[in-house]
Every structure is written in structure tokens, then in C-alpha cells.
Write an enzyme that holds these catalytic residues in place. Sequence first.
Site, PDB file in Angstrom:
ATOM      1  N   ASP A   4       0.954  -0.828  -0.176  1.00  0.00           N
ATOM      2  CA  ASP A   4      -0.082  -0.218   0.199  1.00  0.00           C
ATOM      3  C   ASP A   4       0.698   1.004  -0.060  1.00  0.00           C
ATOM      4  OD1 ASP A   4      -2.131   1.389   0.842  1.00  0.00           O
ATOM      5  OD2 ASP A   4      -1.399   1.620   2.684  1.00  0.00           O
ATOM      6  N   ASP A   6      -0.402   5.351   1.119  1.00  0.00           N
ATOM      7  CA  ASP A   6      -0.791   6.781   2.183  1.00  0.00           C
ATOM      8  C   ASP A   6      -1.104   5.412   3.484  1.00  0.00           C
ATOM      9  OD1 ASP A   6      -1.141   8.817   0.115  1.00  0.00           O
ATOM     10  OD2 ASP A   6      -2.691   7.328  -0.304  1.00  0.00           O
TER      11      ASP A   6
END
Length: 215
Positions: A4, A6
Site C-alpha cells: 500500500d 498512503d
Amino acid sequence: MLFDMDGTLVDSEKLWDVALQELAAVYGGNLSDAARRAMVGTSMADSMRLLHDDLGQPHRDPQASADWIHERILGLFRTGLRWRPGALALLRAVRAAGIPTALVTSSVRPLVEVALDTLGRDSFDAVVCGDEVDEAKPHPEPYLTAARLLDVPIARCVAIEDSPAGVASALAAGAAVLAVPAEVPIAPADGVRQLESLTGADVELLCALLGEPPA
């Protein structure tokens, strides 16, 4: 390996905080902590609906709000993007080991292109953005898409996530999950290993999550 972006690789959730609170102020309100926490890891469309509902202004156009946020966050990403603790070292170790690697993010492609100036365009064999899938996290499609692009069975992938929505997406897809909560807690679950940060995380740990010998 499926990363991922953020809150996992880069400390960008604080930049989203700035943009979202600024937009709430433009609309004459203040975004609540509960609504902000609910946004973490979700699509832009879902986040804008949460913001509008939280402000008591459900009539607002989600696309107009998304466009405002997009322009503001682009500027913030260009000047304020910082690595999360341990993230750069782990990414470099994964790449040095020759492990196929994808970035799997809810952020849209134009924003990710700016982030890649920090992350490194050669750091990933594939990039899956939020505006390039039909269903966003917590749906499994983003992670299933990444595994397909890497030509690796999802059951042999480890997803590294910071949000409940991202963890749910990866679990539903069938990946092993390493969770590193950043802004919101993540409930314990089968198939999920939690760490306070990526500091000290290494390829041996990731292989162990799959029950495999070190790469």
C-alpha cells in the site's frame, strides 16, 4: 510483494488531513475525527461522501470536491512527502532480493505519478491505482489485479497495509497480510501479522508469513 502507499510507505495521511480540513473550512464546517478515521484507506468517492455527510451537506457534488482535493494534495505531495519509518529500507531489501513487487493504492494515477518521484519508478514491477479498478478497497479487486499483473498467485503474496479497509481487501483477495497501523487501529485477525512500524522488518519476516524459506 504488495505495498500500500498512503500511511504504509509514505507518511501522507497527515497531508490528506490538511487538504480535507481545508475543504471542510471552505464549506463552512469542520471535519470530525470519526469521519476522518472512516476515510482512511477508502476511495476518493467514498471519502467525499463521508465528508459531505459529516458536514450535513449531502447535496454537494462529490466530483467537484474530489477535484478540489486532488489539486490541493498534488501541491502537498510535491513538497511534503516523507517515508514512513523502515519503509524505504524494506522496499530496497525486497527489490535487492529480486522479489516481484507491486504498489496497490486507492490514490488516483496522477497523484501516484507525483508520489513515484519519491518512491522511485523502478521500485515496482506493477502499479495499481484507485481509478484503474472497478472496485476499490476493501473489495479484493485491487490486490487480485496486482497479483495478476505480477503473474504470481495471490496466495504467495504478502500485502503490507496500514488501514482496516486495506487489510480487508488483501485478506479477501487471499494474500498474507503484514499490518502496520498508522492513523487508525486494526483489529486482530487470522492471517494478519501486526507490527508497530516497518523498522527492522526484513525479507526473512515476509517469507515467514508465507511459510517459505528466506528468498
